[in-house]
Design a protein around this motif. Structure first.
Motif, PDB file in Angstrom:
ATOM      1  N   ASN A 405     -26.600  72.647  18.243  1.00 49.28           N
ATOM      2  CA  ASN A 405     -26.257  72.062  19.528  1.00 49.28           C
ATOM      3  C   ASN A 405     -26.356  70.544  19.475  1.00 49.28           C
ATOM      4  N   TYR A 406     -27.204  69.893  20.278  1.00 51.62           N
ATOM      5  CA  TYR A 406     -27.180  68.431  20.365  1.00 51.62           C
ATOM      6  C   TYR A 406     -27.657  67.818  19.025  1.00 51.62           C
ATOM      7  N   THR A 407     -27.451  66.500  18.866  1.00 53.05           N
ATOM      8  CA  THR A 407     -27.835  65.817  17.621  1.00 53.05           C
ATOM      9  C   THR A 407     -29.265  66.176  17.205  1.00 53.05           C
ATOM     10  N   LEU A 408     -29.415  66.737  16.005  1.00 53.48           N
ATOM     11  CA  LEU A 408     -30.709  67.185  15.490  1.00 53.48           C
ATOM     12  C   LEU A 408     -31.357  68.227  16.407  1.00 53.48           C
ATOM     13  N   GLY A 409     -30.529  68.992  17.109  1.00 49.84           N
ATOM     14  CA  GLY A 409     -30.994  70.122  17.919  1.00 49.84           C
ATOM     15  C   GLY A 409     -32.124  69.748  18.857  1.00 49.84           C
ATOM     16  N   SER A 410     -33.160  70.568  18.847  1.00 53.48           N
ATOM     17  CA  SER A 410     -34.315  70.346  19.735  1.00 53.48           C
ATOM     18  C   SER A 410     -35.215  69.230  19.221  1.00 53.48           C
ATOM     19  N   THR A 411     -34.903  68.700  18.043  1.00 50.22           N
ATOM     20  CA  THR A 411     -35.741  67.746  17.276  1.00 50.22           C
ATOM     21  C   THR A 411     -37.069  68.369  16.837  1.00 50.22           C
ATOM     22  N   PHE A 412     -37.224  69.659  17.039  1.00 50.61           N
ATOM     23  CA  PHE A 412     -38.502  70.317  16.739  1.00 50.61           C
ATOM     24  C   PHE A 412     -38.407  71.053  15.412  1.00 50.61           C
ATOM     25  N   VAL A 413     -39.241  70.616  14.451  1.00 50.56           N
ATOM     26  CA  VAL A 413     -39.330  71.313  13.166  1.00 50.56           C
ATOM     27  C   VAL A 413     -40.568  72.204  13.216  1.00 50.56           C
ATOM     28  N   ALA A 414     -40.393  73.492  12.885  1.00 48.48           N
ATOM     29  CA  ALA A 414     -41.540  74.403  12.860  1.00 48.48           C
ATOM     30  C   ALA A 414     -42.339  74.123  11.592  1.00 48.48           C
ATOM     31  N   ALA A 415     -43.607  73.737  11.771  1.00 52.91           N
ATOM     32  CA  ALA A 415     -44.436  73.284  10.642  1.00 52.91           C
ATOM     33  C   ALA A 415     -44.446  74.305   9.516  1.00 52.91           C
ATOM     34  N   GLY A 416     -44.291  73.815   8.299  1.00 53.02           N
ATOM     35  CA  GLY A 416     -44.393  74.655   7.117  1.00 53.02           C
ATOM     36  C   GLY A 416     -43.119  75.390   6.751  1.00 53.02           C
ATOM     37  N   THR A 417     -42.047  75.260   7.580  1.00 54.97           N
ATOM     38  CA  THR A 417     -40.804  75.995   7.289  1.00 54.97           C
ATOM     39  C   THR A 417     -39.649  75.061   6.932  1.00 54.97           C
ATOM     40  N   GLY A 418     -39.751  73.789   7.344  1.00 52.16           N
ATOM     41  CA  GLY A 418     -38.612  72.886   7.172  1.00 52.16           C
ATOM     42  C   GLY A 418     -37.460  73.234   8.079  1.00 52.16           C
ATOM     43  N   VAL A 419     -37.655  74.196   9.007  1.00 56.47           N
ATOM     44  CA  VAL A 419     -36.541  74.640   9.865  1.00 56.47           C
ATOM     45  C   VAL A 419     -36.522  73.808  11.147  1.00 56.47           C
ATOM     46  N   LEU A 420     -35.412  73.117  11.348  1.00 55.89           N
ATOM     47  CA  LEU A 420     -35.201  72.335  12.562  1.00 55.89           C
ATOM     48  C   LEU A 420     -34.575  73.268  13.599  1.00 55.89           C
ATOM     49  N   LEU A 421     -35.255  73.452  14.724  1.00 63.32           N
ATOM     50  CA  LEU A 421     -34.746  74.422  15.703  1.00 63.32           C
ATOM     51  C   LEU A 421     -33.634  73.828  16.564  1.00 63.32           C
ATOM     52  N   ASN A 422     -32.738  74.704  16.957  1.00 62.70           N
ATOM     53  CA  ASN A 422     -31.629  74.339  17.837  1.00 62.70           C
ATOM     54  C   ASN A 422     -32.127  74.032  19.248  1.00 62.70           C
ATOM     55  N   ASP A 423     -31.229  73.448  20.073  1.00 57.68           N
ATOM     56  CA  ASP A 423     -31.498  73.355  21.521  1.00 57.68           C
ATOM     57  C   ASP A 423     -30.343  74.016  22.286  1.00 57.68           C
ATOM     58  N   GLU A 424     -30.018  75.221  21.799  1.00 56.39           N
ATOM     59  CA  GLU A 424     -28.862  75.951  22.330  1.00 56.39           C
ATOM     60  C   GLU A 424     -29.110  76.499  23.742  1.00 56.39           C
ATOM     61  N   MET A 425     -30.372  76.547  24.207  1.00 53.09           N
ATOM     62  CA  MET A 425     -30.624  77.087  25.550  1.00 53.09           C
ATOM     63  C   MET A 425     -29.851  76.288  26.600  1.00 53.09           C
ATOM     64  N   ASP A 426     -29.558  75.004  26.281  1.00 55.52           N
ATOM     65  CA  ASP A 426     -28.799  74.175  27.225  1.00 55.52           C
ATOM     66  C   ASP A 426     -27.356  74.654  27.385  1.00 55.52           C
ATOM     67  N   ASP A 427     -26.883  75.516  26.483  1.00 54.88           N
ATOM     68  CA  ASP A 427     -25.526  76.068  26.643  1.00 54.88           C
ATOM     69  C   ASP A 427     -25.489  77.187  27.680  1.00 54.88           C
ATOM     70  N   PHE A 428     -26.647  77.687  28.096  1.00 52.95           N
ATOM     71  CA  PHE A 428     -26.674  78.570  29.266  1.00 52.95           C
ATOM     72  C   PHE A 428     -26.448  77.727  30.519  1.00 52.95           C
ATOM     73  N   ALA A 429     -25.992  78.359  31.593  1.00 48.82           N
ATOM     74  CA  ALA A 429     -26.018  77.694  32.902  1.00 48.82           C
ATOM     75  C   ALA A 429     -27.444  77.891  33.414  1.00 48.82           C
ATOM     76  N   LEU A 430     -28.371  77.031  32.964  1.00 50.31           N
ATOM     77  CA  LEU A 430     -29.799  77.212  33.292  1.00 50.31           C
ATOM     78  C   LEU A 430     -30.001  77.095  34.799  1.00 50.31           C
ATOM     79  N   VAL A 431     -29.229  76.187  35.399  1.00 46.95           N
ATOM     80  CA  VAL A 431     -29.190  76.078  36.860  1.00 46.95           C
ATOM     81  C   VAL A 431     -27.710  76.215  37.235  1.00 46.95           C
ATOM     82  N   PRO A 432     -27.347  77.229  38.055  1.00 43.77           N
ATOM     83  CA  PRO A 432     -25.917  77.456  38.327  1.00 43.77           C
ATOM     84  C   PRO A 432     -25.230  76.198  38.861  1.00 43.77           C
ATOM     85  N   ASN A 433     -24.042  75.946  38.295  1.00 42.02           N
ATOM     86  CA  ASN A 433     -23.208  74.825  38.725  1.00 42.02           C
ATOM     87  C   ASN A 433     -23.823  73.446  38.582  1.00 42.02           C
ATOM     88  N   LYS A 434     -24.826  73.327  37.712  1.00 43.17           N
ATOM     89  CA  LYS A 434     -25.317  71.997  37.329  1.00 43.17           C
ATOM     90  C   LYS A 434     -24.855  71.768  35.893  1.00 43.17           C
TER      91      LYS A 434
END
Ligand code: DON
Length: 574
Positions: A405-434
């Motif tokens: 999703n956005y540049t460097l996703g959530s910017t959150f790397v899970a310690a010890g995995t090297g995995v940078l997590l996505n921030d794909e939850m923003d692709d939901f309509a988290l608040v309708p019509n916003k």
């Protein structure tokens, strides 16, 4: 009298008279009747276009070792996870459309992220009820359960020729031995520095002595090398169960997220029937929900099919394309979501009769204001999400769009995995019509639910004709759909791969009610004429990095081109 009430009534009556169908009803057919040339021919050589030369070369290396296009896709995607983490990676997900030459099977691979079981919409609201954009875009609450590792394992197992281990080897090697980060990656780290510094494992991974990695210096990613190695050795369980899963969940929960090991173990790749639409002698095979891309592209092409564009000047041709985009995005906002959760009127949206109604509502000489939804402000799509295209010597084809999703996703790397997590939850309509980060609006169809996939704009596509075929796609948030559409139209108009990726672009997404334009896309006369028709033209940068492979059946030649907007990209024929 204003024509709008009339066209809304027309739309409503079409809505009421057409039946609805869920995508679940659309099972994957064993094979489509392909254009004769595609069925009979083998190119005898291969071509790959991706946003990074190391990834293209990794794919070609795997092909040279006896792999097919699908093994190469595993090599390209996993290498991009290492060298282009700002765009896609093991912590994200992908969507792909593939065509297997041996039996003509065409299928959509949905390796999209899903919401964790404990998803709670209140987490994305401030105490005064306004949307909490930070929670939606940064840190572990913004991350869906990744689909990328499972999707790559699926591709290798069901479509590849080589063991997963062999196709993942270039990525493991690159992460372990190191590489020189390109200017885009260094720029992305600088852009997201404040957010990366919030999470110790992210700062440890992306900063060297407190600064983004320097140009020309080797940069290694040993934790990710180990994670990909476990995936290589154990298949999907190497990521979704055991050591990596435990570390992912522990890191997410320690930082305020809500993943569980059960969420990871339950992740499923889905195969779905692609959307197929005929246009001017070509068959476009593209992404179904939970992407909105294929529905929108099909709707736009169905509208344009009834317009005698050859009789129009450029401004009026563009006018019809923009009006078709506007109408397709309105439907995107209103109807689309995860087909496993929502019933969508796909039969209606894909029907030529529905498109006839929409076309009738277009005034020949005037923009139609988008007046139904509140206006929204989109941010630039930025350097994130990636697309690559492959055709191999046997004529296997795959179009893959992959994202955190956005540049460097959530910017959150899970310690010890090297995995940078996505921030794909923003692709939901988290608040309708916003609006989300791309200014996209959504309804309950795209509301978050446990295990649900968030709607995507990713539109990996095949354009299959008797004389020529293209594998195409692009990043770009909501503009993915319109950029791919313009690429498809350019290909059908006869342009070659280099011209398609270089051509300047424009975009309309219903709301905000304006045409985003790449500087220079329209000459002064066309600009003046569009403004006279009522359009507001809004300069926009940057645009998605498109990667296209084409196959000319007349001389049996492949061509590959990477978007000149991304200098580290490489399109190569081997
Ligand atoms: O799935 C989607 O539609 C978005 N997550 C894609 C994001 C994207 O393309 C960012 N672009 N440059």
């Amino acid at each position: 009298m204003s024509p709008f009430p009339r066209w809304r009534i027309l739309l409503l009556s079409l809505l009421l008279t057409c039946g609805s169908a869920s995508a679940a009803d659309r099972s994957v057919p064993a094979a489509h009747a392909p254009a004769a040339a595609v069925q009979a021919q083998r190119p005898g050589h291969a071509a790959i276009a991706s946003a990074n030369f190391r990834a293209t070369n990794a794919g070609l290396e795997v092909i040279a070792a006896g792999g097919n296009a699908f093994d190469a896709a595993v090599a390209v995607a996993s290498t991009l996870s290492v060298v282009e983490p700002e765009s896609s990676g093991m912590g994200g997900g992908f969507m792909a459309v593939l065509r297997r030459a041996s039996d003509g099977r065409e299928v959509f691979i949905d390796a999209r992220e899903v919401a964790p079981a404990a998803v709670n919409t209140k987490d994305y609201l401030n105490s005064d009820g306004t949307p909490n954009r930070d929670a939606a875009l940064n840190g572990p609450l913004s991350a869906g359960i990744p689909g990328e590792p499972a999707g790559l394992a699926w591709l290798a197992e069901h479509y590849g020729r080589l063991p997963l281990k062999q196709s993942l080897a270039p990525a493991i090697r690159t992460a372990r031995d190191g590489f020189e980060p390109d200017s885009r990656l260094r720029g992305a780290i600088a852009e997201r520095a404040d957010d990366l510094r919030r999470w110790p494992a992210s700062a440890a991974k992306y900063f060297v002595d407190g600064k983004p990695p320097a140009a020309g210096k080797l940069w290694r990613d040993p934790d990710q090398a180990r994670t990909i190695e476990l995936l290589a050795e154990q298949g999907r369980d190497g990521f979704y169960k055991g050591e990596v899963a435990r570390k992912l969940v522990a890191a997410v929960r320690a930082a305020g997220g809500n993943w569980s090991e059960a969420d990871l173990a339950a992740y499923q790749v889905k195969e779905r029937a692609p959307i197929s639409v005929d246009y001017r002698g070509y068959r476009i095979v593209t992404a179904p929900p939970p992407s909105s891309g294929g529905v929108a592209v099909a709707e736009i092409l169905n509208i344009l099919r009834g317009v005698e564009t050859e009789k129009l000047d450029r401004a009026h041709r563009i006018h019809y394309v923009i009006e078709a985009m506007r109408r397709a995005f309105r439907d995107h906002n209103d109807y689309l979501g995860d087909p496993d959760f929502v019933k969508m009127p796909l039969d209606m949206l894909l029907s030529p009769y529905y498109a006839d109604g929409l076309r009738q509502s277009i005034l020949p000489d005037k923009a139609t204001p988008s007046s139904m939804l509140p206006s929204s402000a989109a941010r630039d799509p930025g350097p994130h999400t990636t697309h690559f295209s492959i055709i191999d010597k046997d004529g296997n084809m795959i179009a893959v769009t992959s994202t955190v999703n956005y540049t460097l996703g959530s910017t959150f790397v899970a310690a010890g995995t090297g995995v940078l997590l996505n921030d794909e939850m923003d692709d939901f309509a988290l608040v309708p019509n916003k609006p989300n980060v791309y200014g996209l609006l959504g309804s309950t169809a795209n509301a978050p639910k446990p295990g649900k996939r968030m709607l995507s704009s990713m539109t990996p596509s095949l354009v299959i004709g008797a004389d020529r075929t293209a594998v195409i796609g692009s990043p770009g948030g909501s503009t993915i759909i319109t950029q791919v559409l313009e690429g498809i139209l350019a290909f059908i108009d006869g342009k070659d791969a280099s011209d398609i990726v270089a051509q300047k672009r424009y975009h309309h997404q219903f709301m905000p009610d304006r045409v985003d334009v790449e500087p220079g896309v329209f000459d002064a006369a066309t600009t003046g004429e569009l403004e006279r028709m009522g359009y507001t033209l809004h300069p926009r940068e940057p645009w998605g990095f498109m990667n296209v492979v084409t196959w000319d059946h007349r001389d049996n030649k492949l061509d590959a081109a990477s978007d000149p907007r991304r200098p580290s990209g490489l399109g190569k024929v081997q």
